[in-house]
Design a protein around this motif. Sequence first.
Motif, PDB file in Angstrom:
ATOM      1  N   PHE A 132       0.883  -1.297  -0.130  1.00 26.18           N
ATOM      2  CA  PHE A 132      -0.027  -0.135  -0.036  1.00 26.18           C
ATOM      3  C   PHE A 132       0.871   1.125   0.106  1.00 26.18           C
ATOM      4  O   PHE A 132       2.030   1.041   0.433  1.00 26.18           O
ATOM      5  N   THR A 133       0.411   2.517  -0.445  1.00 28.27           N
ATOM      6  CA  THR A 133       1.103   3.698  -0.660  1.00 28.27           C
ATOM      7  C   THR A 133       0.366   4.881   0.512  1.00 28.27           C
ATOM      8  O   THR A 133      -0.915   4.890   0.432  1.00 28.27           O
ATOM      9  N   ILE A 134       1.360   5.437   0.811  1.00 28.70           N
ATOM     10  CA  ILE A 134       0.844   6.618   1.867  1.00 28.70           C
ATOM     11  C   ILE A 134       1.735   7.872   1.108  1.00 28.70           C
ATOM     12  O   ILE A 134       2.932   7.661   0.944  1.00 28.70           O
ATOM     13  N   THR A 135       1.107   9.034   1.209  1.00 29.59           N
ATOM     14  CA  THR A 135       1.968  10.137   1.015  1.00 29.59           C
ATOM     15  C   THR A 135       1.911  11.044   2.385  1.00 29.59           C
ATOM     16  O   THR A 135       0.746  11.641   2.823  1.00 29.59           O
ATOM     17  N   LEU A 136       2.918  11.462   2.951  1.00 32.31           N
ATOM     18  CA  LEU A 136       3.009  12.466   3.948  1.00 32.31           C
ATOM     19  C   LEU A 136       3.210  13.708   3.579  1.00 32.31           C
ATOM     20  O   LEU A 136       3.955  13.985   2.628  1.00 32.31           O
ATOM     21  N   ASP A 137       2.555  14.746   4.161  1.00 32.14           N
ATOM     22  CA  ASP A 137       2.689  16.244   3.690  1.00 32.14           C
ATOM     23  C   ASP A 137       2.967  16.920   4.879  1.00 32.14           C
ATOM     24  O   ASP A 137       2.038  16.978   5.842  1.00 32.14           O
ATOM     25  N   ALA A 138       3.850  17.717   4.997  1.00 34.40           N
ATOM     26  CA  ALA A 138       3.956  18.879   5.910  1.00 34.40           C
ATOM     27  C   ALA A 138       4.236  20.143   5.287  1.00 34.40           C
ATOM     28  O   ALA A 138       5.437  20.675   4.983  1.00 34.40           O
ATOM     29  N   PRO A 139       3.136  20.916   4.669  1.00 30.33           N
ATOM     30  CA  PRO A 139       3.295  22.105   3.738  1.00 30.33           C
ATOM     31  C   PRO A 139       3.856  23.305   4.152  1.00 30.33           C
ATOM     32  O   PRO A 139       4.647  23.882   3.358  1.00 30.33           O
ATOM     33  N   LEU A 140       3.861  23.621   5.547  1.00 25.30           N
ATOM     34  CA  LEU A 140       4.398  24.959   5.834  1.00 25.30           C
ATOM     35  C   LEU A 140       5.357  24.811   6.969  1.00 25.30           C
ATOM     36  O   LEU A 140       5.467  23.876   7.627  1.00 25.30           O
ATOM     37  N   GLY A 141       6.233  25.833   7.118  1.00 30.24           N
ATOM     38  CA  GLY A 141       7.084  25.898   8.558  1.00 30.24           C
ATOM     39  C   GLY A 141       8.592  25.390   8.141  1.00 30.24           C
ATOM     40  O   GLY A 141       8.894  25.407   6.953  1.00 30.24           O
ATOM     41  N   THR A 142       9.250  25.416   9.242  1.00 31.37           N
ATOM     42  CA  THR A 142      10.891  24.945   9.028  1.00 31.37           C
ATOM     43  C   THR A 142      10.842  23.855  10.082  1.00 31.37           C
ATOM     44  O   THR A 142      10.002  23.345  10.764  1.00 31.37           O
ATOM     45  N   GLY A 143      11.929  23.181   9.630  1.00 33.22           N
ATOM     46  CA  GLY A 143      12.253  21.925  10.707  1.00 33.22           C
ATOM     47  C   GLY A 143      11.616  20.836   9.887  1.00 33.22           C
ATOM     48  O   GLY A 143      11.458  20.403   8.719  1.00 33.22           O
ATOM     49  N   GLY A 144      11.308  19.775  10.990  1.00 33.36           N
ATOM     50  CA  GLY A 144      10.518  18.430  10.617  1.00 33.36           C
ATOM     51  C   GLY A 144       9.466  18.188  11.483  1.00 33.36           C
ATOM     52  O   GLY A 144       9.224  18.749  12.494  1.00 33.36           O
ATOM     53  N   ARG A 145       8.720  17.188  10.798  1.00 35.91           N
ATOM     54  CA  ARG A 145       7.467  16.824  11.491  1.00 35.91           C
ATOM     55  C   ARG A 145       7.802  15.389  11.646  1.00 35.91           C
ATOM     56  O   ARG A 145       8.000  14.784  10.738  1.00 35.91           O
ATOM     57  N   ASN A 146       7.124  14.935  12.708  1.00 33.21           N
ATOM     58  CA  ASN A 146       6.944  13.537  12.996  1.00 33.21           C
ATOM     59  C   ASN A 146       5.810  12.971  12.892  1.00 33.21           C
ATOM     60  O   ASN A 146       4.714  13.469  13.281  1.00 33.21           O
ATOM     61  N   PHE A 147       5.697  11.765  12.041  1.00 30.11           N
ATOM     62  CA  PHE A 147       4.427  11.139  11.778  1.00 30.11           C
ATOM     63  C   PHE A 147       4.621   9.695  12.419  1.00 30.11           C
ATOM     64  O   PHE A 147       5.500   9.041  12.284  1.00 30.11           O
ATOM     65  N   PHE A 148       3.351   9.573  13.522  1.00 29.48           N
ATOM     66  CA  PHE A 148       3.447   8.354  14.364  1.00 29.48           C
ATOM     67  C   PHE A 148       2.487   7.147  13.776  1.00 29.48           C
ATOM     68  O   PHE A 148       1.351   7.822  13.336  1.00 29.48           O
ATOM     69  N   PHE A 149       2.832   6.075  13.536  1.00 24.70           N
ATOM     70  CA  PHE A 149       1.988   5.138  13.091  1.00 24.70           C
ATOM     71  C   PHE A 149       1.923   3.808  13.963  1.00 24.70           C
ATOM     72  O   PHE A 149       2.949   3.548  14.615  1.00 24.70           O
ATOM     73  N   ALA A 150       0.995   2.997  13.724  1.00 20.21           N
ATOM     74  CA  ALA A 150       0.993   1.712  14.167  1.00 20.21           C
ATOM     75  C   ALA A 150      -0.240   0.770  13.631  1.00 20.21           C
ATOM     76  O   ALA A 150      -0.702   1.429  12.569  1.00 20.21           O
ATOM     77  N   GLY A 151      -0.461  -0.151  13.965  1.00 18.50           N
ATOM     78  CA  GLY A 151      -1.534  -0.950  13.377  1.00 18.50           C
ATOM     79  C   GLY A 151      -3.039  -0.467  14.122  1.00 18.50           C
ATOM     80  O   GLY A 151      -3.301   0.367  13.973  1.00 18.50           O
ATOM     81  N   ARG A 152      -3.678  -1.786  14.554  1.00 20.04           N
ATOM     82  CA  ARG A 152      -4.919  -1.552  15.209  1.00 20.04           C
ATOM     83  C   ARG A 152      -4.788  -0.418  16.144  1.00 20.04           C
ATOM     84  O   ARG A 152      -3.781  -0.481  17.124  1.00 20.04           O
TER      85      ARG A 152
END
Length: 160
Positions: A132-152
């Motif tokens: 499966f495919t996902i696209t992460l997007d952090a459109p504005l700002g500076t630095g980085g963003r953390n995306f948290f994921f898990a199963g159920r």
Amino acid sequence: GMYEAFNSTRNGLYGDFGVLNLLQTTQGRLVFEFVNAQTDEIVEIGPFYFSFFDLDSGDLGHGVGGESVTVDSHEAYQLMEGANIQVGKEWGFTKFIAEPMSPVKHPTLLVDLTQEQLLSSVTIVYPKTSAFTITLDAPLGTGGRNFFFAGRSVLCCRRH
């Protein structure tokens, strides 16, 4: 676009969650494939759940752009009633966009999410598949963003 981390040392495990760090002002398209660890063959699994947590817009000091996750090929998704996430659908993709808000405290335990954390989470139901495919997007700002994921997650009781 190509995935680019702001700080790749933040990628990995954080408590019960996987984390991907994304450079702000970029999008990262990721393909998840299921591979038999013993044979290296691609295998189908499912149906299964995949959840994202802590979708927020960050603070003014680190950026104000709302994080978003775009998914394909899913059967259903679940949000809490009153979630701080907008949903858009186009061309077979579903996009989950964080509404402007204060930062959410990073989750650490899947079984101990606060109401604020649940309101910034989405669980997706996928059919039997090998990828499966996902696209992460952090459109504005500076630095980085953390995306948290898990199963159920506790959100998977109702389907949309």
